[in-house]
Scaffold this motif. Structure first.
Motif, PDB file in Angstrom:
ATOM      1  N   GLN A   1      51.221 -19.796  -7.850  1.00 14.72           N
ATOM      2  CA  GLN A   1      49.768 -19.694  -7.754  1.00 14.72           C
ATOM      3  C   GLN A   1      49.278 -20.150  -6.386  1.00 14.72           C
ATOM      4  O   GLN A   1      48.408 -19.537  -5.779  1.00 14.72           O
ATOM      5  CB  GLN A   1      49.101 -20.525  -8.854  1.00 14.72           C
ATOM      6  CG  GLN A   1      49.317 -19.978 -10.260  1.00 14.72           C
ATOM      7  CD  GLN A   1      48.812 -20.930 -11.326  1.00 14.72           C
ATOM      8  OE1 GLN A   1      48.135 -21.913 -11.022  1.00 14.72           O
ATOM      9  NE2 GLN A   1      49.144 -20.639 -12.579  1.00 14.72           N
ATOM     10  N   GLY A   2      49.870 -21.240  -5.906  1.00 13.53           N
ATOM     11  CA  GLY A   2      49.441 -21.746  -4.608  1.00 13.53           C
ATOM     12  C   GLY A   2      49.858 -20.848  -3.466  1.00 13.53           C
ATOM     13  O   GLY A   2      49.239 -20.854  -2.403  1.00 13.53           O
ATOM     14  N   ARG A   3      50.917 -20.065  -3.668  1.00 18.17           N
ATOM     15  CA  ARG A   3      51.416 -19.205  -2.599  1.00 18.17           C
ATOM     16  C   ARG A   3      50.596 -17.931  -2.467  1.00 18.17           C
ATOM     17  O   ARG A   3      50.586 -17.280  -1.429  1.00 18.17           O
ATOM     18  CB  ARG A   3      52.881 -18.861  -2.863  1.00 18.17           C
ATOM     19  CG  ARG A   3      53.595 -18.274  -1.661  1.00 18.17           C
ATOM     20  CD  ARG A   3      55.037 -17.999  -1.965  1.00 18.17           C
ATOM     21  NE  ARG A   3      55.199 -17.084  -3.101  1.00 18.17           N
ATOM     22  CZ  ARG A   3      56.352 -16.506  -3.407  1.00 18.17           C
ATOM     23  NH1 ARG A   3      57.429 -16.756  -2.705  1.00 18.17           N
ATOM     24  NH2 ARG A   3      56.424 -15.685  -4.447  1.00 18.17           N
TER      25      ARG A   3
ATOM     26  N   PRO B   1      34.277 -19.328 -11.068  1.00 19.09           N
ATOM     27  CA  PRO B   1      34.885 -18.690  -9.888  1.00 19.09           C
ATOM     28  C   PRO B   1      36.409 -18.797  -9.942  1.00 19.09           C
ATOM     29  O   PRO B   1      36.970 -19.725 -10.547  1.00 19.09           O
ATOM     30  CB  PRO B   1      34.308 -19.472  -8.700  1.00 19.09           C
ATOM     31  CG  PRO B   1      33.032 -20.060  -9.232  1.00 19.09           C
ATOM     32  CD  PRO B   1      33.290 -20.351 -10.681  1.00 19.09           C
ATOM     33  N   PRO B   2      37.101 -17.867  -9.306  1.00 21.18           N
ATOM     34  CA  PRO B   2      38.582 -17.885  -9.378  1.00 21.18           C
ATOM     35  C   PRO B   2      39.211 -19.177  -8.877  1.00 21.18           C
ATOM     36  O   PRO B   2      40.157 -19.679  -9.481  1.00 21.18           O
ATOM     37  CB  PRO B   2      38.983 -16.691  -8.516  1.00 21.18           C
ATOM     38  CG  PRO B   2      37.792 -15.793  -8.508  1.00 21.18           C
ATOM     39  CD  PRO B   2      36.602 -16.696  -8.583  1.00 21.18           C
ATOM     40  N   ALA B   3      38.693 -19.736  -7.780  1.00 27.03           N
ATOM     41  CA  ALA B   3      39.288 -20.957  -7.240  1.00 27.03           C
ATOM     42  C   ALA B   3      39.157 -22.102  -8.239  1.00 27.03           C
ATOM     43  O   ALA B   3      40.095 -22.878  -8.455  1.00 27.03           O
ATOM     44  CB  ALA B   3      38.615 -21.327  -5.915  1.00 27.03           C
ATOM     45  N   GLN B   4      37.957 -22.184  -8.889  1.00 27.75           N
ATOM     46  CA  GLN B   4      37.765 -23.230  -9.891  1.00 27.75           C
ATOM     47  C   GLN B   4      38.653 -22.987 -11.102  1.00 27.75           C
ATOM     48  O   GLN B   4      39.198 -23.920 -11.698  1.00 27.75           O
ATOM     49  CB  GLN B   4      36.295 -23.279 -10.314  1.00 27.75           C
ATOM     50  CG  GLN B   4      35.987 -24.369 -11.329  1.00 27.75           C
ATOM     51  CD  GLN B   4      34.509 -24.383 -11.717  1.00 27.75           C
ATOM     52  OE1 GLN B   4      33.673 -23.776 -11.036  1.00 27.75           O
ATOM     53  NE2 GLN B   4      34.185 -25.061 -12.812  1.00 27.75           N
TER      54      GLN B   4
ATOM     55  N   ALA C   1      37.032 -11.704  -9.408  1.00 27.36           N
ATOM     56  CA  ALA C   1      35.672 -12.198  -9.169  1.00 27.36           C
ATOM     57  C   ALA C   1      35.376 -13.425 -10.012  1.00 27.36           C
ATOM     58  O   ALA C   1      34.663 -14.335  -9.579  1.00 27.36           O
ATOM     59  CB  ALA C   1      34.661 -11.105  -9.453  1.00 27.36           C
ATOM     60  N   VAL C   2      35.917 -13.474 -11.238  1.00 27.47           N
ATOM     61  CA  VAL C   2      35.679 -14.607 -12.126  1.00 27.47           C
ATOM     62  C   VAL C   2      36.940 -14.865 -12.931  1.00 27.47           C
ATOM     63  O   VAL C   2      37.868 -14.049 -12.958  1.00 27.47           O
ATOM     64  CB  VAL C   2      34.494 -14.337 -13.092  1.00 27.47           C
ATOM     65  CG1 VAL C   2      33.180 -14.213 -12.340  1.00 27.47           C
ATOM     66  CG2 VAL C   2      34.771 -13.095 -13.930  1.00 27.47           C
ATOM     67  N   MET C   3      36.925 -16.027 -13.612  1.00 24.41           N
ATOM     68  CA  MET C   3      37.983 -16.348 -14.567  1.00 24.41           C
ATOM     69  C   MET C   3      37.328 -16.859 -15.843  1.00 24.41           C
ATOM     70  O   MET C   3      36.397 -17.669 -15.796  1.00 24.41           O
ATOM     71  CB  MET C   3      38.915 -17.410 -14.023  1.00 24.41           C
ATOM     72  CG  MET C   3      39.958 -17.862 -15.056  1.00 24.41           C
ATOM     73  SD  MET C   3      40.699 -19.438 -14.678  1.00 24.41           S
ATOM     74  CE  MET C   3      41.633 -19.730 -16.174  1.00 24.41           C
ATOM     75  N   CYS C   4      37.811 -16.370 -16.950  1.00 24.12           N
ATOM     76  CA  CYS C   4      37.320 -16.849 -18.240  1.00 24.12           C
ATOM     77  C   CYS C   4      38.202 -18.001 -18.680  1.00 24.12           C
ATOM     78  O   CYS C   4      39.416 -17.841 -18.847  1.00 24.12           O
ATOM     79  CB  CYS C   4      37.338 -15.725 -19.274  1.00 24.12           C
ATOM     80  SG  CYS C   4      36.867 -16.267 -20.934  1.00 24.12           S
ATOM     81  N   GLU C   5      37.594 -19.178 -18.868  1.00 27.80           N
ATOM     82  CA  GLU C   5      38.372 -20.354 -19.254  1.00 27.80           C
ATOM     83  C   GLU C   5      38.927 -20.218 -20.663  1.00 27.80           C
ATOM     84  O   GLU C   5      40.000 -20.743 -20.961  1.00 27.80           O
ATOM     85  CB  GLU C   5      37.505 -21.608 -19.142  1.00 27.80           C
ATOM     86  CG  GLU C   5      37.190 -22.000 -17.722  1.00 27.80           C
ATOM     87  CD  GLU C   5      36.470 -23.336 -17.657  1.00 27.80           C
ATOM     88  OE1 GLU C   5      35.855 -23.731 -18.684  1.00 27.80           O
ATOM     89  OE2 GLU C   5      36.524 -23.990 -16.608  1.00 27.80           O
TER      90      GLU C   5
END
Length: 591
Positions: free
Chosen positions: A158-160, A209-212, A177-181
């Motif tokens: 994921q970090g790469r 947001p994707p980063a979050q 664009a988004v992520m569903c938790e």
């Protein structure tokens, strides 16, 4: 992080671990890769029957570098033994990352078929340490799943990733664009509108947001690992003796009933603390290694700069020698030309003188012949006496030495170039702070035998033969040692220094061009030290770090080469680039 990637790849397939299992040797394998390298052994050749029958060791015995007992004290259900009689002897293969795999990987089962259960008495050889492991009836299920490694790989991957991509795009994934938790899925805008509309039950889902979302995914609690023996039970304790997590059912069934167990959480914190402390030490070593690498890289640069400067200096010195030789050559040629002109002048003068005299003699002879032709006796007698005297006088003038060359054709100029040639051959880097050198085959006696990059010598003759070092010394302080590798039948080796033209077929010190020690407790395994101090013009010896007398030789001046004489009963090895011994360094420090 990139340096860690090799730790996360399977030694068999070369890819990131998928469902990794932990082997008893602490190495990891993908579960599918482990299944592919299993080897079936006949039940009659199981480890128990082999130990009972005492059968011979198989072809794979050499792989079992660190044998383990078949059953541990914890009765873990797996073990290893020294080989398997029916194991195939097919040569090993290499995995994509270069690790040897024993035995060769079997072709994977068809996708439509479930993988067959591992055969009874199946064997697995770790491709990294080559330990041979015997599986029990549980097969690969007997090895614990390395969920921690899976988590590290997930975070690493994921970090790469440069950008988070949509997980529902069918072809080229678009940037998320988004992520569903709640769904734990990344969506691009078109896929979110199509697959995750904001209505009905989905309206209550939280989109971030994707980063979050990446951070929350990392921080989310991971699945609790379950016991390998009791798949429905979670690990709750830690067996200190077996060094593995266990569940309460393992304790009740008796496998670990007599073992010391501790709380899983406490041991988790303790081992984390121990690993952190170990990492602190390793971090210090890594920091030192980085500083050392910087130092080495600076040394590379400095060596390159010094090499250019030194080469320029060497070329200038050699050019100066060549210029001096050319000037001397011109002077010598001038002398040869002068000698040439002198010889020619003497010979030409003699030719001129002889030509004039020969002309006079020829004229007299012709005149006398004409006089003899005259028939007047009285007239002949009037001049005959005078002519006879002139003829005799002229003949006497052609007497001894007149017809001998006054000059030879040879040039009596013998150029003595031997000392200069010897000096050229001796031209070397003699002024060094620490001298690194070896024995010199070019100047050694033909009976000397060299080995170990010309650092070790012996002889094929019973007579003493001399060998010199490649480097000569004319000033400074130099120390080297010679270790006695072989010493048979009480020979008399000699160690010291010598001139370049020392006798090579006699014991060192038999002529006036060598200074050496030939006795003093020399035996096999002894170390002879030679210390040449050309500042004080002394030579000192030591044996096994004990100084042999105050000073062996004094008033040394000139160019000296390390020297040894020995016969076939002796073998010695040279050690150079050594610091000055303490006994001499302390004495040198005294006023």
């Amino acid at each position: 992080m990139e340096e860690m990637e090799e730790e996360l790849k399977c030694p068999v397939c070369g890819s990131f671990y998928r469902e990794p299992i932990i082997l008893p040797c602490s190495h990891n394998l993908c579960q599918a890769c482990a299944r592919n390298i299993l080897v079936q052994t006949p039940e009659s050749e199981s480890p128990q029957s082999r130990r009972a029958s005492g059968s011979a060791v198989s072809d794979y015995d050499y792989l079992d570098l660190d044998k383990m007992s078949l059953y541990s004290e914890a009765d873990s259900g797996y073990g290893s033994y020294g080989g398997f009689a029916s194991a195939p002897t097919t040569p090993c293969q290499k995995s994509p990352n270069g690790v040897r795999v024993f035995p060769p990987a079997a072709p994977p089962p068809p996708a439509a078929l479930a993988p067959p259960p591992p055969p009874r008495n199946a064997c697995l050889t770790c491709p990294q340490c080559h330990r041979s492991l015997v599986l029990d009836e549980r097969g690969l299920r007997g090895f614990p799943r390395n969920r921690l490694l899976e988590g590290v790989i997930d975070r690493y991957q994921q970090g790469r990733a440069a950008a988070l991509r949509c997980q529902l795009c069918e072809k080229a994934p678009k940037e998320a664009a988004v992520m569903c938790e709640q769904c734990d899925v990344f969506y691009c805008d078109p896929c979110r509108l199509r697959c995750h509309p904001p209505r009905g039950p989905l309206a209550k889902h939280r989109l971030v947001p994707p980063a979050q979302g990446r951070v929350s995914r990392r921080l989310s609690p991971r699945k609790i690992s379950t016991c390998t023996d009791h798949e429905l039970e979670n690990h709750s304790m830690y067996c200190v003796q077996c060094k593995s997590p266990v569940c309460y059912q393992c304790l009740e069934e008796g496998k670990h009933s007599s073992h010391e167990v501790k709380a899983l959480g406490a041991m988790w914190k303790l081992h984390k603390s121990q690993l952190s402390q170990a990492l602190n030490g390793l971090s210090d070593r890594a920091k030192e290694a980085k500083e050392f690498l910087v130092q080495l890289r600076n040394m590379v640069q400095q060596i390159q700069e010094n090499s250019v400067e030194f080469e320029a200096c060497l070329v200038a010195q050699c050019d100066a020698l060549i210029d001096a030789l050319n000037r001397r050559k011109a002077q010598l040629l001038s002398r040869v030309n002068k000698e040439h002109e002198h010889k020619l002048k003497v010979v030409r003068d003699q030719i001129s003188h002889c030509t004039v005299k020969l002309r006079q003699t020829t004229g007299l002879m012709e005149y006398c012949l004409e006089v003899i032709k005259e028939n007047d006796p009285s007239g002949f007698l009037q001049i005959s006496d005078a002519l006879i005297r002139r003829v005799h006088l002229t003949e006497d003038q052609w007497g001894k030495g007149t017809l001998t060359p006054r000059m030879t054709t040879d040039f009596d100029l013998n150029l003595d170039n031997a000392p200069l040639l010897q000096s050229i051959h001796q031209l070397d880097f003699v002024q060094m702070k620490v001298a690194w050198f070896s024995f010199d085959p070019a100047s050694a006696h033909a009976d000397i035998i060299f080995s170990n990059d010309n650092l070790t010598v012996t002889c094929n003759s019973y007579d003493d033969r001399v060998v010199l070092g490649k480097t000569g010394f004319s000033k400074g302080l130099h120390y080297w040692e010679l270790s006695i590798d072989r010493y048979d039948n009480h020979p008399d080796p000699a160690f010291g220094v010598a001139r370049i033209d020392v006798l090579k077929d006699a014991m060192l010190g038999k002529d006036d061009k060598a200074w050496a020690i030939t006795e003093g407790g020399i035996t096999k395994g002894a170390t002879v030290g030679v210390l040449l101090d050309l500042t004080r013009r002394t030579l000192t010896f030591s044996i096994n770090e004990d100084q042999q007398g105050p000073v062996a030789f004094e008033n040394l001046e000139g160019l000296f080469f390390p020297a040894v004489s020995l016969n076939r009963n002796v073998q010695v090895t040279l050690h150079t680039g050594l610091p000055v011994p303490e006994f001499y360094a302390s004495r040198s420090a005294m006023p």
